[in-house]
Design an enzyme around this catalytic site. Structure first.
Site, PDB file in Angstrom:
ATOM      1  N   LYS A 188      -3.387  -8.406 -13.209  1.00 37.43           N
ATOM      2  CA  LYS A 188      -3.163  -7.095 -13.851  1.00 37.43           C
ATOM      3  C   LYS A 188      -2.535  -6.203 -12.781  1.00 37.43           C
ATOM      4  CE  LYS A 188      -4.443  -3.233 -14.528  1.00 37.43           C
ATOM      5  NZ  LYS A 188      -3.595  -2.028 -14.231  1.00 37.43           N
ATOM      6  N   GLU A 263     -10.417  -5.401  -1.498  1.00 37.09           N
ATOM      7  CA  GLU A 263      -9.582  -4.838  -0.414  1.00 37.09           C
ATOM      8  C   GLU A 263      -9.371  -3.378  -0.791  1.00 37.09           C
ATOM      9  OE1 GLU A 263      -9.235  -7.260   1.614  1.00 37.09           O
ATOM     10  OE2 GLU A 263      -9.536  -8.900   0.214  1.00 37.09           O
ATOM     11  N   CYS A 297      -2.763   1.685   2.965  1.00 36.88           N
ATOM     12  CA  CYS A 297      -4.228   1.766   3.099  1.00 36.88           C
ATOM     13  C   CYS A 297      -4.689   1.795   4.554  1.00 36.88           C
ATOM     14  CB  CYS A 297      -4.855   0.589   2.378  1.00 36.88           C
ATOM     15  SG  CYS A 297      -4.086  -0.974   2.814  1.00 36.88           S
ATOM     16  N   GLU A 397      -9.306   9.773   2.273  1.00 34.95           N
ATOM     17  CA  GLU A 397      -7.998   9.109   2.199  1.00 34.95           C
ATOM     18  C   GLU A 397      -7.065   9.939   1.326  1.00 34.95           C
ATOM     19  OE1 GLU A 397      -7.760   5.407  -0.060  1.00 34.95           O
ATOM     20  OE2 GLU A 397      -6.448   4.608   1.491  1.00 34.95           O
TER      21      GLU A 397
HETATM   22  P1  NAD Z   1      -6.808   2.398  -8.034  1.00 30.34           P
HETATM   23  O1  NAD Z   1      -8.135   1.910  -7.601  1.00 30.34           O
HETATM   24  O2  NAD Z   1      -6.740   3.663  -8.814  1.00 30.34           O
HETATM   25  O3  NAD Z   1      -6.082   1.306  -8.951  1.00 30.34           O
HETATM   26  C1  NAD Z   1      -5.896  -0.009  -8.519  1.00 30.34           C
HETATM   27  C2  NAD Z   1      -5.802  -0.901  -9.720  1.00 30.34           C
HETATM   28  O4  NAD Z   1      -7.039  -0.845 -10.424  1.00 30.34           O
HETATM   29  C3  NAD Z   1      -4.713  -0.549 -10.721  1.00 30.34           C
HETATM   30  O5  NAD Z   1      -4.134  -1.721 -11.213  1.00 30.34           O
HETATM   31  C4  NAD Z   1      -5.485   0.150 -11.827  1.00 30.34           C
HETATM   32  O6  NAD Z   1      -4.888   0.039 -13.102  1.00 30.34           O
HETATM   33  C5  NAD Z   1      -6.799  -0.611 -11.801  1.00 30.34           C
HETATM   34  N1  NAD Z   1      -7.929   0.109 -12.369  1.00 30.34           N
HETATM   35  C6  NAD Z   1      -8.114   1.460 -12.441  1.00 30.34           C
HETATM   36  N2  NAD Z   1      -9.290   1.721 -13.075  1.00 30.34           N
HETATM   37  C7  NAD Z   1      -9.849   0.543 -13.380  1.00 30.34           C
HETATM   38  C8  NAD Z   1     -11.057   0.164 -14.023  1.00 30.34           C
HETATM   39  N3  NAD Z   1     -11.919   1.065 -14.493  1.00 30.34           N
HETATM   40  N4  NAD Z   1     -11.334  -1.158 -14.149  1.00 30.34           N
HETATM   41  C9  NAD Z   1     -10.463  -2.079 -13.681  1.00 30.34           C
HETATM   42  N5  NAD Z   1      -9.299  -1.789 -13.082  1.00 30.34           N
HETATM   43  C10 NAD Z   1      -8.993  -0.489 -12.935  1.00 30.34           C
HETATM   44  O7  NAD Z   1      -5.911   2.443  -6.725  1.00 30.34           O
HETATM   45  P2  NAD Z   1      -4.409   2.919  -6.577  1.00 30.34           P
HETATM   46  O8  NAD Z   1      -4.379   4.398  -6.659  1.00 30.34           O
HETATM   47  O9  NAD Z   1      -3.546   2.121  -7.479  1.00 30.34           O
HETATM   48  O10 NAD Z   1      -4.108   2.426  -5.093  1.00 30.34           O
HETATM   49  C11 NAD Z   1      -4.449   3.126  -3.977  1.00 30.34           C
HETATM   50  C12 NAD Z   1      -5.704   2.578  -3.342  1.00 30.34           C
HETATM   51  O11 NAD Z   1      -5.549   1.200  -3.019  1.00 30.34           O
HETATM   52  C13 NAD Z   1      -5.985   3.267  -2.021  1.00 30.34           C
HETATM   53  O12 NAD Z   1      -7.353   3.543  -1.888  1.00 30.34           O
HETATM   54  C14 NAD Z   1      -5.540   2.216  -0.998  1.00 30.34           C
HETATM   55  O13 NAD Z   1      -6.093   2.382   0.265  1.00 30.34           O
HETATM   56  C15 NAD Z   1      -5.952   0.957  -1.678  1.00 30.34           C
HETATM   57  N6  NAD Z   1      -5.262  -0.222  -1.105  1.00 30.34           N
HETATM   58  C16 NAD Z   1      -5.960  -1.091  -0.302  1.00 30.34           C
HETATM   59  C17 NAD Z   1      -5.319  -2.191   0.278  1.00 30.34           C
HETATM   60  C18 NAD Z   1      -6.046  -3.153   1.197  1.00 30.34           C
HETATM   61  O14 NAD Z   1      -5.497  -4.208   1.494  1.00 30.34           O
HETATM   62  N7  NAD Z   1      -7.242  -2.837   1.660  1.00 30.34           N
HETATM   63  C19 NAD Z   1      -3.957  -2.405   0.017  1.00 30.34           C
HETATM   64  C20 NAD Z   1      -3.285  -1.509  -0.799  1.00 30.34           C
HETATM   65  C21 NAD Z   1      -3.949  -0.421  -1.357  1.00 30.34           C
END
Ligand code: NAD
Length: 495
Positions: A188, A263, A297, A397
């Site tokens: 997804k 992650e 991140c 963040e």
């Molecule tokens: P997010 O958590 O809002 O969304 C990530 C994914 O989760 C999206 O596909 C979203 O549709 C899905 N999602 C949202 N709500 C959900 C739910 N209730 N149930 C299941 N899935 C759901 O994050 P974002 O804003 O897309 O990305 C930014 C975040 O990702 C930051 O915190 C960043 O640090 C982190 N990140 C971490 C890494 C790593 O390797 N540690 C890498 C990239 C990004």
């Protein structure tokens, strides 16, 4: 502006760009679609299906069927590796197309996508394909009185949910070990950036991966994402995204007792000692905070600078930040594109306001930017703040080009400041005294400590987080392949 390739135009014009389920290009069961925007223009460039629980159920069933019947799981590792190498080669062959799709979808400069994201994803497939050939599936256990061995099997259906900052790179990091181990996958992607993941499916098909091995359902987080994380038919769940959503994913997986890898976010620090090359370090850190418009991140967002070089470093960093070329990802000179969405821009600007409101001082104002010819894009300028260590901008963040600089006196103070964070993803230490750099690197609590550089990724070096930044072993390491295998002991008593 770099011209859009005809293949990219054609791909976008197939709108809605359908999902891939069981080898079929599929619309959402509810018939609905969601808009995909170019953040550099603010304009809609495509539509994708607004998939939901019914589509997730279809995809999980298709992946289960492919796991049982397509031959993928039982295929000798070297034969599977041939197909994954073929997929990596196809990614390289189509890198120009994928880089444009990624740039249009995320806003990042084409050169950044073409120079790192796309080839690194291909290389991840090759790394795990080769590693899987050399990984022993059967290992004898030498225990007196027993004839025993461990046998490793693929889990079955591995689910993946990804964020929007590095869509293609993260698909590579995530699914490469799962596929090399013999699993089938359901992905997804983020609703803001689904396009390159759908293009990945085309290439997987062309490479000869059996139908149903790679399935993608586009849709929103609280519908498609939640349905995938809570589906009883998945055997493992890997999530990359925010800690808030990570908790929800872990709760769902806990209910079904599905193993989970998370992650999550970070608030990385750089500790800069007085014996560094100040202009070079300022250039490197300005580059780190503007990389991907700060939507990284693990990047260095808190700069801890030894007092004796504080003013010199801040001056050099401001100069570097001010000269960062901001523009559309398709402009040849662009180093920093827009943020991914208007929502993300509001978030970043909101942090700047809240930070200032609670005592932070602007060393460089930042804020919204307007780029000529692209007035509706979601652009911001880099910002540099200083002030109390407990300011909201020093703790949370932000996910934008905003750094917070803090002076320190002695080594212990810097370590304490870094370790105050509840995150634990990545930090760096900068010093020409390698004994000190190594000592401090080991004292910083996080999954990754880098020395005299920030944002280092290499196949074979594990990358993951602790505390609020994640759990489950991370990615990119050799052990990650084993995370996608189910161990089984086979034992017979010796009389
Ligand atoms: P997010 O958590 O809002 O969304 C990530 C994914 O989760 C999206 O596909 C979203 O549709 C899905 N999602 C949202 N709500 C959900 C739910 N209730 N149930 C299941 N899935 C759901 O994050 P974002 O804003 O897309 O990305 C930014 C975040 O990702 C930051 O915190 C960043 O640090 C982190 N990140 C971490 C890494 C790593 O390797 N540690 C890498 C990239 C990004």
């Amino acid at each position: 502006m770099i011209a859009t390739l005809p293949e990219v135009k054609k791909f976008l014009q197939s709108s809605p760009v359908n999902m891939r389920i069981g080898g079929q290009w599929t619309a959402a069961a509810n018939g609905k679609t969601i808009e995909v925007r170019d953040p550099g223009e603010g304009a809609v460039i495509a539509h994708v299906p607004d998939g939901g629980a019914a589509d997730i159920d279809l995809a999980v069933r298709a992946a289960r069927e492919a796991f049982r019947k397509s031959g993928w799981a039982e295929m000798p590792a070297n034969d599977r590796a041939v197909l994954l190498h073929r997929l990596a080669d196809l990614i390289d062959k189509h890198a120009g197309i994928i880089a444009q799709i990624e740039s249009l979808d995320v806003g990042k400069p084409i050169a950044a996508a073409a120079g790192f994201d796309i080839p690194h994803a291909a290389q991840t497939l090759r790394y795990y394909a080769d590693l899987s050939v050399h990984t022993r599936r059967r290992e004898p256990i030498a225990v007196s009185g027993f004839d025993a061995r461990t046998v490793r099997f693929p889990f079955g259906v591995c689910a993946f949910i990804f964020p929007w900052n590095f869509p293609f790179l993260l698909v590579g990091w995530g699914v490469a070990p799962a596929l090399a181990a013999g699993n089938t996958v359901v992905i997804k992607p983020a609703e803001d950036t689904p396009l390159s993941t759908l293009y990945f499916c085309r290439l997987a098909e062309e490479a000869g991966l059996p139908p149903g091995v790679v399935n993608v359902v586009t849709g929103l987080g609280h519908t498609a994402g939640a349905a995938l994380a809570g589906h009883a038919g998945i055997n493992s769940m890997s999530f990359t995204g925010s800690p808030e959503v990570g908790r929800l994913i872990a709760e769902s997986c806990g209910r079904n007792l599905v193993p989970v890898k998370l992650e999550l976010g970070g608030k990385g620090a750089a500790v800069l000692f007085e014996d560094i090359d100040v202009p070079a370090a300022a250039q490197a850190l300005a580059g780190a905070i503007t990389l991907n418009t700060g939507q990284v991140c693990c990047t260095a967002t808190r700069w801890m600078v030894q007092k004796s070089i504080f003013d010199k470093f801040v001056g050099a960093a401001i100069q570097e930040l001010e000269k960062t070329p901001i523009g559309h990802g398709f402009e040849a000179g662009t180093k920093m594109g827009p943020l991914v969405s208007e929502k993300q821009r509001r978030r970043v600007l909101g942090y700047l306001e809240r930070g200032a409101g609670s005592g932070a001082e602007f060393l460089l104002r930042g804020g919204a930017a307007t780029v000529a010819g692209h007035e509706n894009g979601f652009y911001v300028k880099p910002a540099l703040l200083c002030g109390p260590a407990d300011n909201v901008c020093a703790r949370e963040e932000i996910f934008g080009p905003v750094a917070y600089v803090l002076p320190f006196g002695e080594e212990e103070e810097a370590i304490e400041l870094v370790n105050r964070s509840r995150y634990g993803l990545a930090n760096s230490v900068w010093s020409s005294d390698l004994a000190r750099a190594n000592r401090v690197a080991e004292s910083l609590v996080a999954g990754n400590s880098w020395i005299n550089a920030h944002n280092l990724f290499a196949h074979g070096i594990p990358y993951g987080g602790c505390n609020l930044s994640g759990l489950g072993g991370g990615v990119l390491g050799p052990e990650t392949l084993l995370d996608y295998m189910r161990p089984q002991s086979v034992v017979r008593p010796l009389q």
